[in-house]
Design a protein around this motif. Structure first.
Motif, PDB file in Angstrom:
ATOM      1  N   ALA A  42       0.782  -1.302  -0.022  1.00 43.12           N
ATOM      2  CA  ALA A  42      -0.051  -0.035  -0.018  1.00 43.12           C
ATOM      3  C   ALA A  42       0.796   1.385   0.028  1.00 43.12           C
ATOM      4  O   ALA A  42       0.606   2.136  -0.608  1.00 43.12           O
ATOM      5  N   ASN A  85      -3.389   5.299   0.862  1.00 43.86           N
ATOM      6  CA  ASN A  85      -3.941   3.680   0.780  1.00 43.86           C
ATOM      7  C   ASN A  85      -3.577   2.841   2.042  1.00 43.86           C
ATOM      8  O   ASN A  85      -2.483   2.922   2.399  1.00 43.86           O
ATOM      9  N   ALA A 109      -9.056  -2.356   1.477  1.00 41.86           N
ATOM     10  CA  ALA A 109      -8.483  -1.365   1.445  1.00 41.86           C
ATOM     11  C   ALA A 109      -9.353  -0.189   1.762  1.00 41.86           C
ATOM     12  O   ALA A 109     -10.666  -0.131   1.743  1.00 41.86           O
ATOM     13  N   VAL A 111      -8.714   3.738   0.371  1.00 40.41           N
ATOM     14  CA  VAL A 111      -8.191   4.659  -0.456  1.00 40.41           C
ATOM     15  C   VAL A 111      -8.706   5.897  -0.274  1.00 40.41           C
ATOM     16  O   VAL A 111      -9.901   6.060  -0.504  1.00 40.41           O
TER      17      VAL A 111
END
Length: 241
Positions: A42, A85, A109, A111
């Motif tokens: 990430a 991220n 995730a 983002v």
């Protein structure tokens, strides 16, 4: 009176306890390394990625691309500073086979772009090998988990434009009907399922986020058929009634 175990039985008990403790240590180590690998992916921390990857790793990412170790550890272009991220693992499971550990988990995730956020999910399986000096990843495969897109509300008269029978081949028909303010679809007379609109002329069935129906119109704006697409491939249906 306290019972005294024979020496051999006591030795076996000690060995079993040590083995269980060693197994727990390996499980904790692999779980930590796997999360650190996700963190490094990430953040673009190529040093951590390099430390955990075997030279001959077989790596397939969520897009289906096959990457070498060099592909993974080579720094890419810097992303926009406004984007962050983060990957957090869940559903972690591990199976040990001697010097090989096989894991599965979900990467969740987040983002962030300014005050906007998206939260895609990815499911992975990794294979780690005890190479003596360290456990390193020798294989990884990831798939993106699909979620239904946001739907939009179409006016009743707009919904009516899709109502009809569509055929892809003899004996293969789809019937779209309107029930109140809802479209439903039935294939070859089966039980109807809901249809929602992602946008005008782009419809989907809830729970089948990988598939879309892209409708086509003639020069007068009348619906003439649709393309049933999945992963960019599909079949054409012509409106016959």
């Amino acid at each position: 009176m306290q019972r005294v175990l024979p020496h051999a039985m006591m030795l076996l008990a000690v060995v079993a306890a040590c083995t269980a403790h060693a197994t727990e240590d390996v499980v904790a180590k692999i779980r930590r390394q796997s999360q650190e690998f996700s963190d490094a992916s990430a953040s673009g921390d190529t040093a951590t990625l390099a430390r955990y990857l075997d030279d001959r790793v077989v790596f397939i990412n969520e897009g289906g691309d096959i990457a070498t170790r060099q592909d993974i550890i080579t720094p890419g272009p810097a992303g926009p500073k406004a984007v962050s991220n983060r990957l957090v693992q869940s559903d972690f499971h591990i199976e040990l086979h001697g010097k090989v550990a096989v894991t599965s988990f979900t990467d969740n995730a987040t983002v962030q772009l300014g005050d906007q956020a998206m939260r895609p999910r990815f499911r992975s399986t990794e294979v780690w090998l005890d190479e003596g000096d360290a456990w390193r990843m020798i294989s990884s495969q990831t798939v993106a988990l699909s979620d239904d897109p946001p739907s939009v509300v179409l006016a009743p008269e707009a919904l009516d434009e899709y109502v009809g029978t569509y055929r892809a081949a003899p004996g293969f028909t789809v019937t779209i009907a309107r029930q109140g303010n809802q479209l439903v679809s039935a294939t070859n007379g089966a039980a109807p399922t809901p249809l929602l609109a992602e946008a005008r002329d782009v419809l989907f069935t809830p729970g089948q986020a990988r598939a879309r129906r892209i409708f086509e119109r003639d020069g007068h704006g009348k619906v003439t058929g649709f393309s049933s697409r999945r992963e960019g491939h599909g079949f054409e249906f012509r409106k016959v009634g």
